[in-house]
Design a protein around this motif. Structure first.
Motif: not given
Length: 209
Positions: A81-110
């Motif tokens: 209950m401590a490990v799985l939510p931690f890993i999942s949250t990092v992986a999903v945030y990186e995949a859907f927010v940070r990586e698209p943002l800093f690769s230039g694929e996500l330019n919309c602030e909203v």
């Protein structure tokens, strides 16, 4: 179609890939020149959201254990209950927010901010609670700590058990939503800084040309 025609069709696509790769290289180069505070927020900011997700998982697990009168296997149930939510949250945030943002694929602030809020709510808040249901259900059945209904009443039983847990965890989910919104806003702001530096470094070259 001849081989030459295939090659001519492939050239524009190859040029797009090359341009995108060069843009990502330039973004990474400017990112490495940013202040350490900005770099740390981008590289490690999702860990804060993930740590809150772990706390939500542990709290939800504790609530279900108390309702079902489970007194055994505390550590065994706490670790996933401590490990799985931690890993999942990092992986999903990186995949859907940070990586698209800093690769230039996500330019919309909203779009970036909405994604951050959704990741915080769904993966960082709701997912740990839902994860606790089958885990504690299996423990309750294994140790016979609480009588479980038959299949015909199973859904009603778990809805009744989960409702007070979700009410207690509503503040935690709200905190996760706000944390996700905050992180996505800050990350987009840093991305805008990078774009501004890219434009300022490009302007003198265009004037010389």
């Amino acid at each position: 179609m001849t081989g030459r025609e295939f090659l001519e069709l492939d050239i524009p696509q190859h040029g797009l890939y090359l341009e995108r790769f060069q843009r990502m290289e330039l973004i990474q180069k400017i990112f490495n020149e940013l202040p350490k505070a900005d770099q740390n927020l981008c590289n490690h900011g999702s860990y804060f959201l993930a740590a809150n997700a772990s706390l939500c998982g542990l709290a939800g697990n504790n609530f279900f254990r108390n309702i079902l009168h489970i007194r055994r296997a505390a550590i065994i149930s706490a670790v996933p209950m401590a490990v799985l939510p931690f890993i999942s949250t990092v992986a999903v945030y990186e995949a859907f927010v940070r990586e698209p943002l800093f690769s230039g694929e996500l330019n919309c602030e909203v779009c970036a901010v909405v994604r951050g809020g959704l990741v915080g709510a769904v993966v960082g808040g709701l997912y740990p609670i839902f994860l606790a249901i089958p885990l504690n259900g299996s423990l309750a059945a294994r140790y016979s700590s609480s009588p479980l209904p038959g299949k015909e009443n199973l859904l009603r039983f778990w809805l009744g058990i989960a409702q007070p847990v979700f009410r207690k965890m509503s503040w935690g989910i709200l905190v996760q939503v706000l944390t996700g919104l905050y992180l996505a806003t800050k990350h987009h702001g840093i991305y805008v800084k990078i774009l501004q530096q890219m434009n300022s470094s490009r302007d003198p070259e265009e004037l010389q040309g």
